[in-house]
Design a protein around this motif. Structure first.
Motif, PDB file in Angstrom:
ATOM      1  N   LEU A 283      72.024  27.175  25.289  1.00 35.73           N
ATOM      2  CA  LEU A 283      70.863  28.036  24.528  1.00 35.73           C
ATOM      3  C   LEU A 283      70.247  29.134  25.215  1.00 35.73           C
ATOM      4  CD1 LEU A 283      69.384  24.920  22.511  1.00 35.73           C
ATOM      5  CD2 LEU A 283      70.968  26.443  21.628  1.00 35.73           C
ATOM      6  N   LYS A 284      69.864  30.422  24.310  1.00 38.44           N
ATOM      7  CA  LYS A 284      69.279  31.330  24.964  1.00 38.44           C
ATOM      8  C   LYS A 284      67.585  30.858  25.770  1.00 38.44           C
ATOM      9  CE  LYS A 284      66.731  33.059  21.149  1.00 38.44           C
ATOM     10  NZ  LYS A 284      66.503  34.029  20.020  1.00 38.44           N
ATOM     11  N   PRO A 285      67.338  31.726  26.923  1.00 40.48           N
ATOM     12  CA  PRO A 285      66.395  31.209  27.588  1.00 40.48           C
ATOM     13  C   PRO A 285      64.964  31.175  26.745  1.00 40.48           C
ATOM     14  CG  PRO A 285      67.263  32.885  28.728  1.00 40.48           C
ATOM     15  CD  PRO A 285      67.997  32.596  27.489  1.00 40.48           C
ATOM     16  N   ILE A 286      64.101  30.508  26.989  1.00 40.16           N
ATOM     17  CA  ILE A 286      62.759  30.559  26.282  1.00 40.16           C
ATOM     18  C   ILE A 286      61.933  31.592  26.745  1.00 40.16           C
ATOM     19  CG2 ILE A 286      60.356  29.301  26.127  1.00 40.16           C
ATOM     20  CD1 ILE A 286      61.998  26.626  26.849  1.00 40.16           C
ATOM     21  N   ASP A 287      61.397  32.343  25.811  1.00 38.91           N
ATOM     22  CA  ASP A 287      60.273  33.388  26.231  1.00 38.91           C
ATOM     23  C   ASP A 287      59.089  33.084  26.229  1.00 38.91           C
ATOM     24  OD1 ASP A 287      59.114  36.117  26.504  1.00 38.91           O
ATOM     25  OD2 ASP A 287      59.242  36.473  24.351  1.00 38.91           O
ATOM     26  N   TRP A 288      58.504  32.736  27.448  1.00 37.64           N
ATOM     27  CA  TRP A 288      57.211  32.131  27.563  1.00 37.64           C
ATOM     28  C   TRP A 288      56.169  33.119  27.718  1.00 37.64           C
ATOM     29  CZ3 TRP A 288      55.895  28.802  32.449  1.00 37.64           C
ATOM     30  CH2 TRP A 288      54.813  28.001  32.211  1.00 37.64           C
ATOM     31  N   VAL A 289      55.383  33.049  26.790  1.00 35.32           N
ATOM     32  CA  VAL A 289      54.033  33.972  26.557  1.00 35.32           C
ATOM     33  C   VAL A 289      52.740  33.201  26.845  1.00 35.32           C
ATOM     34  CG1 VAL A 289      52.923  35.878  25.498  1.00 35.32           C
ATOM     35  CG2 VAL A 289      55.539  35.271  25.082  1.00 35.32           C
ATOM     36  N   VAL A 290      52.131  33.684  28.083  1.00 32.06           N
ATOM     37  CA  VAL A 290      50.764  33.147  28.254  1.00 32.06           C
ATOM     38  C   VAL A 290      49.701  33.953  27.720  1.00 32.06           C
ATOM     39  CG1 VAL A 290      49.231  32.378  30.049  1.00 32.06           C
ATOM     40  CG2 VAL A 290      51.480  31.740  30.135  1.00 32.06           C
ATOM     41  N   LEU A 291      48.777  33.419  26.901  1.00 27.01           N
ATOM     42  CA  LEU A 291      47.542  34.390  26.333  1.00 27.01           C
ATOM     43  C   LEU A 291      46.520  34.110  27.007  1.00 27.01           C
ATOM     44  CD1 LEU A 291      48.230  33.733  22.401  1.00 27.01           C
ATOM     45  CD2 LEU A 291      49.231  35.356  23.975  1.00 27.01           C
ATOM     46  N   ARG A 292      45.851  34.896  27.294  1.00 28.19           N
ATOM     47  CA  ARG A 292      44.423  35.102  28.071  1.00 28.19           C
ATOM     48  C   ARG A 292      43.464  34.862  26.835  1.00 28.19           C
ATOM     49  NH1 ARG A 292      43.659  39.231  32.469  1.00 28.19           N
ATOM     50  NH2 ARG A 292      41.706  38.053  32.987  1.00 28.19           N
TER      51      ARG A 292
ATOM     52  N   ARG B 251      55.344  35.870  30.766  1.00 30.89           N
ATOM     53  CA  ARG B 251      54.729  37.014  30.391  1.00 30.89           C
ATOM     54  C   ARG B 251      53.354  36.642  29.850  1.00 30.89           C
ATOM     55  NH1 ARG B 251      55.853  39.513  25.894  1.00 30.89           N
ATOM     56  NH2 ARG B 251      57.215  38.137  24.623  1.00 30.89           N
ATOM     57  N   VAL B 252      52.467  37.849  30.440  1.00 32.61           N
ATOM     58  CA  VAL B 252      50.872  37.684  30.005  1.00 32.61           C
ATOM     59  C   VAL B 252      50.763  38.701  29.081  1.00 32.61           C
ATOM     60  CG1 VAL B 252      48.696  37.717  30.994  1.00 32.61           C
ATOM     61  CG2 VAL B 252      50.394  37.107  32.417  1.00 32.61           C
ATOM     62  N   ALA B 253      49.801  38.034  27.781  1.00 29.55           N
ATOM     63  CA  ALA B 253      49.629  38.811  26.695  1.00 29.55           C
ATOM     64  C   ALA B 253      48.212  38.537  26.591  1.00 29.55           C
ATOM     65  CB  ALA B 253      50.506  38.409  25.529  1.00 29.55           C
ATOM     66  N   PRO B 254      47.399  39.591  25.963  1.00 27.14           N
ATOM     67  CA  PRO B 254      45.994  39.385  25.487  1.00 27.14           C
ATOM     68  C   PRO B 254      45.974  38.445  24.316  1.00 27.14           C
ATOM     69  CG  PRO B 254      46.817  41.489  24.776  1.00 27.14           C
ATOM     70  CD  PRO B 254      47.969  40.814  25.680  1.00 27.14           C
ATOM     71  N   GLY B 255      44.911  37.540  24.320  1.00 23.18           N
ATOM     72  CA  GLY B 255      44.585  36.666  23.001  1.00 23.18           C
ATOM     73  C   GLY B 255      43.415  37.079  22.494  1.00 23.18           C
ATOM     74  N   PHE B 256      42.756  36.320  22.004  1.00 26.37           N
ATOM     75  CA  PHE B 256      41.327  36.484  21.239  1.00 26.37           C
ATOM     76  C   PHE B 256      40.309  36.177  21.990  1.00 26.37           C
ATOM     77  CE2 PHE B 256      44.149  34.460  17.473  1.00 26.37           C
ATOM     78  CZ  PHE B 256      44.347  35.733  17.264  1.00 26.37           C
TER      79      PHE B 256
END
Length: 269
Positions: free
Chosen positions: A173-182, A210-215
């Motif tokens: 299966l394709k790799p997990i795209d892991w996104v960590v939300l701040r 990957r780091v992404a902006p959260g709420f």
């Protein structure tokens, strides 16, 4: 096949259910068919979010888009194959049901380690990990030396994600795209925000997320939950003039949806 989004970490209070409801509703508003599940069988925060939304629609007559929600089905032990885990089978049956006609399946996991959560992570095409912007929650991802800032090793949660990635690789299966939300970014404590940002970026290169902006921390999220509402519903529910905080919160949601890079999605202005 449906694109599976898993929202998970192993700490409560990071905003998983809020993120789950907003992402699921945003996808429905874009015209996608979305199925959802709540694997926190004790707290059921996401399930209650959906129930509150249905009750609001029934009470007010306001036509709001709502993702489909599926309760985890019961499975008879008599139907299990030798050595098969009942929780694995329950989740497998649910996924098979939702994949019949869904573009996306969103799974909200509990803030603790469970067999269901562990298996759900192996199914994730996209893994969203909300994280309070604090070194208290940084421990969720890695053990670090508070004096030097040196990373001492991965956390048990990061190790679980690594194991999920290994299982997916073995299955082709394709790799997990892991996104960590701040999440819960505050306007103050700029020094801490900078140090936290640097630490996350350094760790992201080591363990692959990957780091992404959260709420940001906003009162409106606590006000929306009892009626099952999201930031995208305000005008339809009678809010004709958005204040600065609400406008900023809607922009955060647009930025989040863009950062997730989900297939065939485009967040409206």
């Amino acid at each position: 096949m449906a694109h599976i989004i898993v929202v998970g970490n192993e700490k409560g209070g990071a905003g998983k259910s809020t993120v789950s409801m907003h992402v699921a509703t945003a996808l429905v508003r874009q015209g996608h068919k979305v199925g959802t599940m709540d694997l926190d069988l004790r707290q059921r925060s996401f399930a209650r979010f959906v129930e509150n939304r249905r009750a609001y629609i029934d009470r007010t007559g306001v036509d709001l888009p709502i993702p489909d929600f599926l309760e985890l089905p019961q499975v008879s032990e008599a139907d299990l194959k030798p050595g098969e885990n009942i929780h694995d089978q329950r989740l497998s049956v649910a996924i098979a049901e939702l994949e019949k006609d869904k573009d996306f399946i969103l799974i909200d996991c509990p803030g603790s380690h469970t067999r269901l959560s562990q298996i759900a992570h192996t199914l994730a095409d996209t893994l969203i990990t909300p994280l309070n912007d604090s070194f208290i929650d940084f421990d969720l991802l890695a053990r670090h030396d508070g004096a030097t800032g040196k990373i001492l090793g991965p956390s048990v949660y990061s190790e679980m994600v690594w194991q999920a990635r290994q299982m997916r690789a073995q299955a082709g299966l394709k790799p997990i795209d892991w996104v960590v939300l701040r999440n819960r970014l505050g306007a103050q404590q700029m020094h801490n925000k900078r140090k936290m940002g640097e630490a996350l970026q350094n760790l992201s290169r080591r363990i692959g997320f990957r780091v992404a902006p959260g709420f940001s921390e906003r009162v409106i999220f606590r006000e929306l939950f009892p009626n099952g509402l999201t930031l995208l519903d305000l005008r339809e529910t009678g809010v004709t003039s958005l204040n600065i905080s609400n406008v900023a919160a809607r922009q955060e949601l647009r930025d989040l949806m863009t950062a997730l890079r989900l297939p065939s999605t485009e967040m409206a202005a």
